[in-house]
Design a protein around this motif. Sequence first.
Motif, short mmCIF file in Angstrom:
data_model
loop_
_atom_site.label_atom_id
_atom_site.label_comp_id
_atom_site.label_asym_id
_atom_site.label_seq_id
_atom_site.Cartn_x
_atom_site.Cartn_y
_atom_site.Cartn_z
N GLY A 285 0.82 -1.42 0.03
CA GLY A 285 -0.07 -0.01 -0.01
C GLY A 285 0.86 1.13 -0.05
N VAL A 286 2.00 1.32 -0.73
CA VAL A 286 2.82 2.46 -0.84
C VAL A 286 2.35 3.46 -1.83
CG1 VAL A 286 4.81 1.15 -0.06
CG2 VAL A 286 4.45 1.72 -2.39
N LYS A 287 2.55 4.55 -1.51
CA LYS A 287 1.89 5.94 -2.34
C LYS A 287 2.68 5.80 -3.78
CE LYS A 287 0.24 8.81 1.37
NZ LYS A 287 0.52 9.95 2.13
N THR A 288 4.21 5.51 -3.78
CA THR A 288 4.95 5.66 -4.86
C THR A 288 5.85 4.72 -4.75
OG1 THR A 288 4.46 8.37 -4.88
CG2 THR A 288 6.59 7.32 -6.34
N LEU A 289 6.07 4.32 -6.09
CA LEU A 289 7.06 3.10 -6.35
C LEU A 289 8.11 3.55 -7.51
CD1 LEU A 289 8.00 -0.03 -6.63
CD2 LEU A 289 6.72 -0.25 -8.34
N VAL A 290 9.67 3.69 -6.75
CA VAL A 290 10.56 4.23 -7.55
C VAL A 290 11.46 2.99 -7.92
CG1 VAL A 290 12.71 5.82 -7.56
CG2 VAL A 290 10.50 6.39 -6.37
N LEU A 291 11.47 2.81 -9.17
CA LEU A 291 12.26 1.58 -9.82
C LEU A 291 13.69 1.95 -9.83
CD1 LEU A 291 9.70 0.52 -12.39
CD2 LEU A 291 10.00 -0.19 -10.31
N ASN A 292 14.78 0.96 -9.44
CA ASN A 292 15.82 1.30 -9.08
C ASN A 292 16.78 0.01 -9.40
OD1 ASN A 292 18.05 2.97 -8.16
ND2 ASN A 292 18.14 1.81 -6.07
N HIS A 293 18.18 0.12 -9.40
CA HIS A 293 19.09 -1.30 -9.49
C HIS A 293 18.28 -1.87 -10.59
CE1 HIS A 293 20.99 -4.93 -8.32
NE2 HIS A 293 21.74 -4.22 -7.47
N PHE A 294 18.61 -1.34 -11.95
CA PHE A 294 18.09 -1.86 -12.98
C PHE A 294 18.96 -2.88 -13.59
CE2 PHE A 294 16.22 2.12 -12.92
CZ PHE A 294 14.79 1.99 -13.18
N VAL A 295 18.30 -4.36 -13.85
CA VAL A 295 19.01 -5.31 -14.57
C VAL A 295 18.26 -5.64 -15.79
CG1 VAL A 295 20.14 -7.48 -14.32
CG2 VAL A 295 20.29 -5.97 -12.36
N PRO A 296 18.75 -5.71 -16.89
CA PRO A 296 19.90 -4.97 -17.47
C PRO A 296 20.01 -3.54 -17.01
CG PRO A 296 19.00 -6.26 -19.08
CD PRO A 296 18.02 -6.05 -18.14
N GLY A 297 21.11 -2.99 -16.56
CA GLY A 297 21.31 -1.74 -16.35
C GLY A 297 22.16 -0.66 -17.31
N ASP A 298 21.78 -1.22 -18.75
CA ASP A 298 22.64 -0.62 -19.88
C ASP A 298 21.72 -0.03 -20.77
OD1 ASP A 298 21.35 -2.79 -20.94
OD2 ASP A 298 23.23 -3.87 -21.41
N ASP A 299 20.31 0.38 -20.29
CA ASP A 299 19.33 1.18 -21.22
C ASP A 299 19.06 0.24 -22.44
OD1 ASP A 299 19.00 3.23 -19.60
OD2 ASP A 299 20.53 4.58 -20.79
N THR A 300 19.16 -1.13 -22.36
CA THR A 300 18.68 -1.98 -23.72
C THR A 300 17.07 -1.98 -23.65
OG1 THR A 300 19.36 -4.02 -22.34
CG2 THR A 300 20.74 -3.02 -24.14
N VAL A 301 16.53 -1.84 -22.24
CA VAL A 301 15.17 -1.97 -21.97
C VAL A 301 14.65 -0.64 -21.96
CG1 VAL A 301 13.30 -2.77 -20.44
CG2 VAL A 301 15.43 -4.07 -20.68
N PRO A 302 13.60 -0.21 -22.92
CA PRO A 302 13.04 1.18 -22.81
C PRO A 302 12.32 1.54 -21.61
CG PRO A 302 12.42 -0.06 -24.74
CD PRO A 302 13.08 -1.07 -23.62
N GLU A 303 12.34 2.71 -21.30
CA GLU A 303 11.74 3.26 -19.92
C GLU A 303 10.48 3.01 -19.78
OE1 GLU A 303 10.55 7.63 -18.05
OE2 GLU A 303 12.75 7.39 -18.88
N ASP A 304 9.56 2.98 -21.10
CA ASP A 304 7.98 2.81 -20.95
C ASP A 304 7.80 1.28 -20.54
OD1 ASP A 304 8.95 1.82 -23.22
OD2 ASP A 304 7.30 2.54 -24.54
N VAL A 305 8.82 0.37 -21.07
CA VAL A 305 8.66 -1.07 -20.52
C VAL A 305 8.76 -1.32 -19.05
CG1 VAL A 305 9.62 -3.42 -21.06
CG2 VAL A 305 9.34 -2.07 -22.77
N TRP A 306 9.72 -0.54 -18.39
CA TRP A 306 9.92 -0.76 -17.15
C TRP A 306 8.39 -0.15 -16.30
CZ3 TRP A 306 13.72 -3.52 -15.41
CH2 TRP A 306 15.02 -3.52 -15.95
#
Length: 311
Positions: free
Chosen positions: A269-290
Amino acid sequence: MNRRQVIGSIAGTLLAASWRSAQAATSGGTKIVLLGTAGGPSPKVSRAAPASMVVAGGSLYVVDCGNGIARQIVRSGYQLKALRSIFITHQHSDHNLDYGNLFYLAWSAALRNPVNSYGPPPLVEMTKKYFELNSFDINLRIHDEGRPDPAPLLIPHEITGPGQVFKDDNVTVRAVLVDHPPIKVAFAYRFDAADRSVVFSGDTRKTDSLIELARGADVLVCEAQHLPGIRGLAKRLAADPSREQAIYDSISGNALSVEQAGEVAEAAGVKTLVLNHFVPGDDTVPEDVWRESAAKAFSGEIIVGKDLLEI
């Protein structure tokens, strides 16, 4: 750009950083700063190694110390001498590699107050050996520059179980054990300040202890793995193709997928989820996919983290 323009640009950057530090010192609001948002120890072009920071009452409370954290703090506009406490979630190199360096560089930048550090064993031995490793430079600077002995200023506290680990006038910090095999002692931390609460998941599989720690929090800063992206990462990392599945299983099997991050946030029941510690972390996955992946389970606000983002 000519030399005068370069000097002007540098001066402008330093002035902005100084102004921001002054604002942080006088502002009553608690801030969260993402210093490094990539998972894993290998350097990335667009994201620094794992590290975050809570800023409250003009003091800096650091969570994890990935490579380059001191520079990231300065780049974010804060002063290293404002460092007050360090919290290590677990003893993986991407989370602890610059633990000693952060303190040491703060000491070289006029830190004079004690800094308490908290984390799993062998934190005490790590601290001792760091000062032994750097004794030559330490002794030079004590005698050459009149600096105080840094060793008594960094005070490590090993923790092995859940509970309150820290409290001062600005924040209260609690920890719970999480599930991050093969490491036996790994923590998530919750910071409660007068105006907001924030939880840092550390690295973990989906576990009830994290959900309970995050219950009703304003912000959950949570690791995120994109499993299809890890397939490609495993392929790139495997020198021997027969090792590809083992690498995939190792990376994906000990931490939260981005979908599970959304599930944890919704359950807590949190208000805001901040995604972090991305794996893969090299921007091969677009932001909207996350964002879309986390939104499958979580109905609240979702922020896809970036280095130096202040929340």
